[in-house]
Design a protein around this motif. Sequence first.
Motif, PDB file in Angstrom:
ATOM      1  N   SER A  23      -8.805  -7.937   1.461  1.00  0.00           N
ATOM      2  CA  SER A  23      -8.735  -8.611   2.758  1.00  0.00           C
ATOM      3  C   SER A  23      -8.204  -7.581   3.754  1.00  0.00           C
ATOM      4  CB  SER A  23      -7.776  -9.781   2.669  1.00  0.00           C
ATOM      5  OG  SER A  23      -6.460  -9.287   2.510  1.00  0.00           O
ATOM      6  N   ASP A  24      -8.033  -7.988   5.001  1.00  0.00           N
ATOM      7  CA  ASP A  24      -7.464  -7.007   5.930  1.00  0.00           C
ATOM      8  C   ASP A  24      -5.929  -7.053   5.899  1.00  0.00           C
ATOM      9  OD1 ASP A  24      -7.187  -9.386   7.181  1.00  0.00           O
ATOM     10  OD2 ASP A  24      -8.393  -8.878   8.949  1.00  0.00           O
ATOM     11  N   GLY A  25      -5.366  -7.772   4.929  1.00  0.00           N
ATOM     12  CA  GLY A  25      -3.909  -7.865   4.804  1.00  0.00           C
ATOM     13  C   GLY A  25      -3.299  -6.747   3.980  1.00  0.00           C
ATOM     14  N   ILE A  26      -3.864  -5.559   4.112  1.00  0.00           N
ATOM     15  CA  ILE A  26      -3.318  -4.421   3.365  1.00  0.00           C
ATOM     16  C   ILE A  26      -2.096  -3.882   4.113  1.00  0.00           C
ATOM     17  CG2 ILE A  26      -3.821  -2.045   2.634  1.00  0.00           C
ATOM     18  CD1 ILE A  26      -5.220  -4.145   0.902  1.00  0.00           C
ATOM     19  N   LYS A  27      -0.975  -3.829   3.421  1.00  0.00           N
ATOM     20  CA  LYS A  27       0.288  -3.449   4.071  1.00  0.00           C
ATOM     21  C   LYS A  27       0.848  -2.117   3.584  1.00  0.00           C
ATOM     22  CE  LYS A  27       2.020  -8.136   4.901  1.00  0.00           C
ATOM     23  NZ  LYS A  27       0.892  -8.938   4.337  1.00  0.00           N
ATOM     24  N   HIS A  76     -11.973  -2.554  -2.712  1.00  0.00           N
ATOM     25  CA  HIS A  76     -11.902  -3.719  -3.593  1.00  0.00           C
ATOM     26  C   HIS A  76     -10.522  -3.739  -4.222  1.00  0.00           C
ATOM     27  CE1 HIS A  76     -16.269  -3.103  -3.247  1.00  0.00           C
ATOM     28  NE2 HIS A  76     -16.324  -4.425  -3.340  1.00  0.00           N
ATOM     29  N   VAL A  77     -10.060  -4.930  -4.569  1.00  0.00           N
ATOM     30  CA  VAL A  77      -8.696  -5.069  -5.082  1.00  0.00           C
ATOM     31  C   VAL A  77      -8.514  -4.212  -6.336  1.00  0.00           C
ATOM     32  CG1 VAL A  77      -6.998  -6.700  -6.009  1.00  0.00           C
ATOM     33  CG2 VAL A  77      -8.451  -7.375  -4.077  1.00  0.00           C
ATOM     34  N   TYR A  84       1.446  -5.864  -6.333  1.00  0.00           N
ATOM     35  CA  TYR A  84       1.097  -5.251  -5.048  1.00  0.00           C
ATOM     36  C   TYR A  84      -0.401  -5.000  -4.886  1.00  0.00           C
ATOM     37  CZ  TYR A  84       5.924  -4.465  -3.657  1.00  0.00           C
ATOM     38  OH  TYR A  84       7.216  -4.642  -3.271  1.00  0.00           O
ATOM     39  N   ASN A  85      -1.175  -5.340  -5.890  1.00  0.00           N
ATOM     40  CA  ASN A  85      -2.594  -4.981  -5.825  1.00  0.00           C
ATOM     41  C   ASN A  85      -3.341  -5.603  -4.654  1.00  0.00           C
ATOM     42  OD1 ASN A  85      -2.737  -3.211  -8.100  1.00  0.00           O
ATOM     43  ND2 ASN A  85      -2.516  -5.006  -9.417  1.00  0.00           N
ATOM     44  N   LEU A 134       8.491   1.027  -5.818  1.00  0.00           N
ATOM     45  CA  LEU A 134       8.314  -0.428  -5.816  1.00  0.00           C
ATOM     46  C   LEU A 134       9.395  -1.056  -6.686  1.00  0.00           C
ATOM     47  CD1 LEU A 134       4.435  -0.660  -6.243  1.00  0.00           C
ATOM     48  CD2 LEU A 134       5.789  -0.592  -4.141  1.00  0.00           C
ATOM     49  N   PRO A 135       9.911  -2.201  -6.253  1.00  0.00           N
ATOM     50  CA  PRO A 135      10.968  -2.840  -7.033  1.00  0.00           C
ATOM     51  C   PRO A 135      10.508  -3.142  -8.456  1.00  0.00           C
ATOM     52  CG  PRO A 135      10.288  -4.220  -5.156  1.00  0.00           C
ATOM     53  CD  PRO A 135       9.571  -2.925  -5.037  1.00  0.00           C
ATOM     54  N   GLY A 136      11.375  -2.900  -9.410  1.00  0.00           N
ATOM     55  CA  GLY A 136      11.074  -3.237 -10.798  1.00  0.00           C
ATOM     56  C   GLY A 136      10.272  -2.185 -11.541  1.00  0.00           C
TER      57      GLY A 136
END
Length: 158
Positions: A23-27, A76-77, A84-85, A134-136
């Motif tokens: 999606s365009d929600g890549i952060k 693509h995912v 976080y993918n 990334l946490p963890g």
Amino acid sequence: MLKEPSFVRDVPLQFSEPLKKISDGIKYIIIHHAQERGWDIYKTHHFHQAVRKWSGIGYNFFIEANGEILKGRGYHVGAHAYHYNEVSLGICLTGDFDVDHPTKEQLSSAKKLCHYLMSEFNIPVSDVLGHRELPGTTKTCPGKNFNMDQFREFISKK
Ligand SMILES: [Zn+2]
């Protein structure tokens, strides 16, 4: 419309399942190393498919030692960073940077690709993260010799 960078080379990889478009929600942009010496995109793809049992290479983009930027999953995912993918793109630089260092060509290609993606998705340099940040995460990825603060400073310049 999202546009994949034109300087990324498409290579023939067969995925065993259809991939889901991002999606365009890549952060975030997440940086990885292959953690193996001499693994090219094909070997990594094969390993992810045959051993990890994923549909194919988990990274969105892959940078060979000569700096060539290749398309893994592209837009693509991916399967590269637990939790976080869906919200990130993963860039893998081949090599084992616990032992070796990324090549100059890899670093300058990573910078070029980050610049493109940062502008395409509006990602600040502070959200270009090493996998280990990334946490963890207990891995050293992208390797002990890959200094993320230095890398962020490097890509924050033109
Ligand atoms: Zn990683």
